[in-house]
Design a protein around this motif. Structure first.
Motif, PDB file in Angstrom:
ATOM      1  N   ILE A 100       0.830  -1.201   0.000  1.00 48.77           N
ATOM      2  CA  ILE A 100       0.000   0.000   0.000  1.00 48.77           C
ATOM      3  C   ILE A 100       0.869   1.258   0.000  1.00 48.77           C
ATOM      4  CG2 ILE A 100      -0.232   0.104   2.519  1.00 48.77           C
ATOM      5  CD1 ILE A 100      -2.951   0.900  -0.101  1.00 48.77           C
ATOM      6  N   ALA A 101       2.058   1.215   0.613  1.00 54.99           N
ATOM      7  CA  ALA A 101       2.984   2.346   0.547  1.00 54.99           C
ATOM      8  C   ALA A 101       3.541   2.504  -0.864  1.00 54.99           C
ATOM      9  CB  ALA A 101       4.130   2.152   1.545  1.00 54.99           C
ATOM     10  N   PHE A 102       3.814   1.389  -1.518  1.00 52.33           N
ATOM     11  CA  PHE A 102       4.293   1.411  -2.899  1.00 52.33           C
ATOM     12  C   PHE A 102       3.215   1.986  -3.821  1.00 52.33           C
ATOM     13  CE2 PHE A 102       4.910  -0.793  -7.037  1.00 52.33           C
ATOM     14  CZ  PHE A 102       6.183  -0.334  -7.340  1.00 52.33           C
ATOM     15  N   VAL A 103       1.957   1.688  -3.555  1.00 51.61           N
ATOM     16  CA  VAL A 103       0.843   2.242  -4.332  1.00 51.61           C
ATOM     17  C   VAL A 103       0.882   3.769  -4.287  1.00 51.61           C
ATOM     18  CG1 VAL A 103      -1.671   2.482  -4.463  1.00 51.61           C
ATOM     19  CG2 VAL A 103      -0.655   0.241  -4.020  1.00 51.61           C
ATOM     20  N   GLY A 104       1.042   4.317  -3.095  1.00 48.39           N
ATOM     21  CA  GLY A 104       1.068   5.765  -2.963  1.00 48.39           C
ATOM     22  C   GLY A 104       2.274   6.395  -3.631  1.00 48.39           C
ATOM     23  N   PHE A 105       3.422   5.754  -3.494  1.00 51.40           N
ATOM     24  CA  PHE A 105       4.643   6.288  -4.103  1.00 51.40           C
ATOM     25  C   PHE A 105       4.501   6.341  -5.617  1.00 51.40           C
ATOM     26  CE2 PHE A 105       9.090   5.471  -5.628  1.00 51.40           C
ATOM     27  CZ  PHE A 105       9.629   6.688  -5.240  1.00 51.40           C
ATOM     28  N   GLN A 106       4.043   5.281  -6.225  1.00 48.02           N
ATOM     29  CA  GLN A 106       3.914   5.248  -7.680  1.00 48.02           C
ATOM     30  C   GLN A 106       2.812   6.170  -8.191  1.00 48.02           C
ATOM     31  OE1 GLN A 106       5.622   3.913 -10.176  1.00 48.02           O
ATOM     32  NE2 GLN A 106       7.198   3.051  -8.844  1.00 48.02           N
ATOM     33  N   ALA A 107       1.807   6.435  -7.369  1.00 52.72           N
ATOM     34  CA  ALA A 107       0.740   7.354  -7.784  1.00 52.72           C
ATOM     35  C   ALA A 107       1.292   8.729  -8.099  1.00 52.72           C
ATOM     36  CB  ALA A 107      -0.316   7.461  -6.685  1.00 52.72           C
ATOM     37  N   THR A 108       2.271   9.169  -7.326  1.00 51.74           N
ATOM     38  CA  THR A 108       2.805  10.518  -7.521  1.00 51.74           C
ATOM     39  C   THR A 108       3.568  10.640  -8.837  1.00 51.74           C
ATOM     40  OG1 THR A 108       4.814   9.984  -6.251  1.00 51.74           O
ATOM     41  CG2 THR A 108       2.940  10.871  -5.030  1.00 51.74           C
ATOM     42  N   PHE A 109       4.149   9.542  -9.322  1.00 47.79           N
ATOM     43  CA  PHE A 109       4.822   9.553 -10.615  1.00 47.79           C
ATOM     44  C   PHE A 109       3.802   9.738 -11.740  1.00 47.79           C
ATOM     45  CE2 PHE A 109       8.051   8.028  -7.949  1.00 47.79           C
ATOM     46  CZ  PHE A 109       9.258   7.996  -8.612  1.00 47.79           C
ATOM     47  N   ALA A 110       2.695   9.029 -11.646  1.00 49.43           N
ATOM     48  CA  ALA A 110       1.652   9.157 -12.659  1.00 49.43           C
ATOM     49  C   ALA A 110       1.100  10.573 -12.698  1.00 49.43           C
ATOM     50  CB  ALA A 110       0.534   8.152 -12.376  1.00 49.43           C
ATOM     51  N   ILE A 111       0.939  11.181 -11.530  1.00 57.18           N
ATOM     52  CA  ILE A 111       0.384  12.531 -11.446  1.00 57.18           C
ATOM     53  C   ILE A 111       1.287  13.539 -12.147  1.00 57.18           C
ATOM     54  CG2 ILE A 111      -0.054  14.426  -9.828  1.00 57.18           C
ATOM     55  CD1 ILE A 111      -1.143  12.246  -7.885  1.00 57.18           C
ATOM     56  N   ILE A 112       2.567  13.524 -11.824  1.00 58.08           N
ATOM     57  CA  ILE A 112       3.434  14.561 -12.392  1.00 58.08           C
ATOM     58  C   ILE A 112       3.691  14.314 -13.876  1.00 58.08           C
ATOM     59  CG2 ILE A 112       5.688  13.502 -11.873  1.00 58.08           C
ATOM     60  CD1 ILE A 112       6.526  16.431 -11.035  1.00 58.08           C
ATOM     61  N   ALA A 113       3.640  13.060 -14.314  1.00 56.98           N
ATOM     62  CA  ALA A 113       3.801  12.798 -15.747  1.00 56.98           C
ATOM     63  C   ALA A 113       2.717  13.503 -16.545  1.00 56.98           C
ATOM     64  CB  ALA A 113       3.771  11.295 -16.018  1.00 56.98           C
ATOM     65  N   VAL A 114       1.483  13.448 -16.064  1.00 56.16           N
ATOM     66  CA  VAL A 114       0.377  14.128 -16.747  1.00 56.16           C
ATOM     67  C   VAL A 114       0.548  15.640 -16.660  1.00 56.16           C
ATOM     68  CG1 VAL A 114      -2.117  14.499 -16.748  1.00 56.16           C
ATOM     69  CG2 VAL A 114      -1.201  12.203 -16.346  1.00 56.16           C
ATOM     70  N   ALA A 115       0.887  16.146 -15.473  1.00 56.55           N
ATOM     71  CA  ALA A 115       1.019  17.593 -15.297  1.00 56.55           C
ATOM     72  C   ALA A 115       2.092  18.179 -16.204  1.00 56.55           C
ATOM     73  CB  ALA A 115       1.320  17.909 -13.837  1.00 56.55           C
ATOM     74  N   LEU A 116       3.175  17.440 -16.438  1.00 57.12           N
ATOM     75  CA  LEU A 116       4.254  17.940 -17.282  1.00 57.12           C
ATOM     76  C   LEU A 116       3.772  18.294 -18.685  1.00 57.12           C
ATOM     77  CD1 LEU A 116       7.185  15.509 -16.351  1.00 57.12           C
ATOM     78  CD2 LEU A 116       7.085  17.963 -15.886  1.00 57.12           C
ATOM     79  N   VAL A 117       2.853  17.522 -19.211  1.00 59.36           N
ATOM     80  CA  VAL A 117       2.383  17.714 -20.586  1.00 59.36           C
ATOM     81  C   VAL A 117       1.768  19.092 -20.765  1.00 59.36           C
ATOM     82  CG1 VAL A 117       0.863  16.813 -22.397  1.00 59.36           C
ATOM     83  CG2 VAL A 117       1.984  15.232 -20.803  1.00 59.36           C
ATOM     84  N   GLY A 176      12.362   6.930 -14.067  1.00 55.97           N
ATOM     85  CA  GLY A 176      11.338   7.444 -14.967  1.00 55.97           C
ATOM     86  C   GLY A 176      11.782   8.307 -16.119  1.00 55.97           C
ATOM     87  N   GLY A 177      12.994   8.139 -16.616  1.00 59.05           N
ATOM     88  CA  GLY A 177      13.397   8.906 -17.790  1.00 59.05           C
ATOM     89  C   GLY A 177      12.544   8.606 -18.996  1.00 59.05           C
ATOM     90  N   THR A 178      12.199   7.338 -19.195  1.00 58.28           N
ATOM     91  CA  THR A 178      11.326   6.961 -20.303  1.00 58.28           C
ATOM     92  C   THR A 178       9.861   7.096 -19.913  1.00 58.28           C
ATOM     93  OG1 THR A 178      11.507   4.643 -19.614  1.00 58.28           O
ATOM     94  CG2 THR A 178      12.965   5.381 -21.376  1.00 58.28           C
ATOM     95  N   ALA A 179       9.486   6.477 -18.805  1.00 56.80           N
ATOM     96  CA  ALA A 179       8.072   6.403 -18.423  1.00 56.80           C
ATOM     97  C   ALA A 179       7.481   7.765 -18.111  1.00 56.80           C
ATOM     98  CB  ALA A 179       7.907   5.477 -17.216  1.00 56.80           C
TER      99      ALA A 179
END
Length: 460
Positions: A100-117, A176-179
């Motif tokens: 569940i901690a890993f779930v939260g950590f990875q969620a933040t990567f998905a969030i900023i990837a979208v925001a960058l666009v 996350g250089g690629t992802a």
């Protein structure tokens, strides 16, 4: 479960989440004064959209059991986070931390990837269209690509069931250089082409950053949060995290110097915007490489990224695409530099234990890094272009020209960031009230000088 590792990952998750508001400041300061709120809202909208989707099915689609030959996890397997919520002695683990901690950590990567666009479409995108794009892009592009790169799951028999790039091909992408960065940069280029240029692109001086202290504040928050982004990806409070931390200091420091050197030689002066942009370019470049390079090579990578990205941001004027806030020049180019540099300078003594060309490893690793980089670039660009084009042809993606000229904050959100032209506290105040207040304060004297601000005439 290791409580120290868990504490570090939870703290890192908070640091990475802070990066998105930091990005909002960074991007907001780079826009015009009449578009700063819209720019910041697109980052906060990404937090809202991705936060919901990640819990419902995004985590499952990214880290669920593979159902398509390394291309996608099962979005229904952990739907609503089913199966990861046990907090007792049977709590599922990822390494030494609760899942569940890993779930939260990875969620933040998905969030900023979208925001960058969002940085590529400043001052001209409908907020509703952006939110719809975020929903579709994160579902069809980010979740699958993150599965390709980050999923290293195995079945009960020990057979790999993860993504085709990271686990299958052996592409190295530590954080996350690629992802994240190549993925977001390619999508940003696609959207810039779909929406077209801003009015007065390349000619209107009002398109310059309106608040450079805000830009530098945002860059500082990004750098601060990036230690969680990179060092947190070790998923433990250990030497690997320390190694990534040092490289996350080294590369952006050198990149800042590289960017400023280019400015000094080309333009005759080094700028605060250049310092902030250089730091971000170095952070982007070292993200995939922070576990594969020595600190000395990270300095080299940072210097290279600072110089190349400083030159790359000018390509939009040469080729005529309006990447408003240089997402392509910094994130796409910086992500490519960092990912490919691993193939050249990966040290066998670094935590990734990979051997680059300069250490006698031949071209094999460089070839893998190139395949990973350009597979993500092409996939994200094509899908983002199709999604953006479809939205543009149906509900419309771009605001009307008159709204763009008036200011997207007012036309889309009915707010303004600053008290201009009788608009007080983010709302509208009749200009008559402003003039009445002026008369009362100044004893009946009329304004000695006036200028047009918005649709109202007020004292300059």
């Amino acid at each position: 479960m290791n409580t120290g590792d868990t504490a570090w990952v939870l703290a890192s998750a908070a640091l990475v989440l802070l990066m998105t508001p930091g990005l909002a400041f960074f991007y907001g300061g780079m826009t015009r004064a009449k578009g700063v709120l819209n720019m910041m809202m697109m980052s906060f909208g990404a937090i809202a959209v991705v936060g919901v989707l990640w819990i419902v099915f995004g985590y499952s689609a990214t880290f669920g059991t593979d159902i398509a030959g390394g291309l996608l996890g099962n979005p229904l397997q952990k739907f609503g986070l089913a199966g990861v919520l046990d907090t007792g002695t049977n709590a599922p683990l990822v390494g030494t931390i609760p899942e569940i901690a890993f779930v939260g950590f990875q969620a933040t990567f998905a969030i900023i990837a979208v925001a960058l666009v969002s940085g590529s479409i400043a001052d001209r995108a409908k907020f509703g269209a952006w939110m719809l794009f975020a929903v579709i892009w994160v579902t069809l592009v980010y979740f699958p690509v993150a599965h390709w790169v980050f999923d290293f799951n195995k079945d009960a028999a020990g057979k790999p069931t993860g993504g085709w790039l990271g686990q299958g091909l052996g592409v190295i992408d530590f954080a996350g250089g690629t992802a994240v960065h190549i993925n977001a940069g390619a999508a940003a280029l696609a959207l810039a082409l779909v929406l077209g240029k801003r009015k007065g692109f390349g000619k209107d001086p009002s398109h310059r950053p309106h608040n450079l202290p805000l830009v530098m504040l945002g860059a500082g928050l990004l750098w601060f949060g990036w230690f969680g982004f990179n060092a947190g990806s070790a998923l433990g409070a250990n030497a690997v995290a320390g190694y990534a931390w040092i490289n996350t200091l080294a590369a952006p420091a050198a990149a800042t110097l590289g960017w400023l050197l280019v400015e000094r030689l080309r333009d005759g002066h080094a700028t605060s915007l250049g310092a902030a942009s250089g730091a971000v370019a170095g952070l982007v470049a070292v993200t995939p490489a922070c576990s594969a390079l020595t600190p000395m090579w990270s300095l080299v990578l940072g210097l290279l990224a600072g110089v190349v990205c400083a030159l790359a941001v000018g390509l939009k004027f040469r080729f005529g695409y309006d990447d408003s806030l240089d997402v392509v020049g910094v994130h796409l180019v910086g992500g490519l530099i960092g990912t490919l540099f691993i193939g050249l300078a990966a040290s066998p003594g670094a935590p990734a234990a990979a051997t680059g060309l300069l250490y006698g490893g031949g071209l094999e690793l460089l070839g893998k890094q190139a395949i990973g980089s350009f597979a993500v670039l092409l996939y994200s660009f094509v899908l983002a272009f199709i999604i953006g084009w479809t939205i543009n042809k149906t509900m419309g993606f771009r605001v009307p020209p008159e709204h763009e000229l008036e200011g997207i904050d007012v036309s889309v959100h009915a707010e303004t960031a600053y008290d201009f032209g009788g608009r007080v506290g983010g709302s509208f105040q009749p200009i008559g009230e402003v003039l009445t207040l002026h008369t009362a304060v100044h004893g009946g004297r009329q304004p000695a000088q006036a200028s047009t601000c918005g649709n109202s005439k007020v004292e300059a």
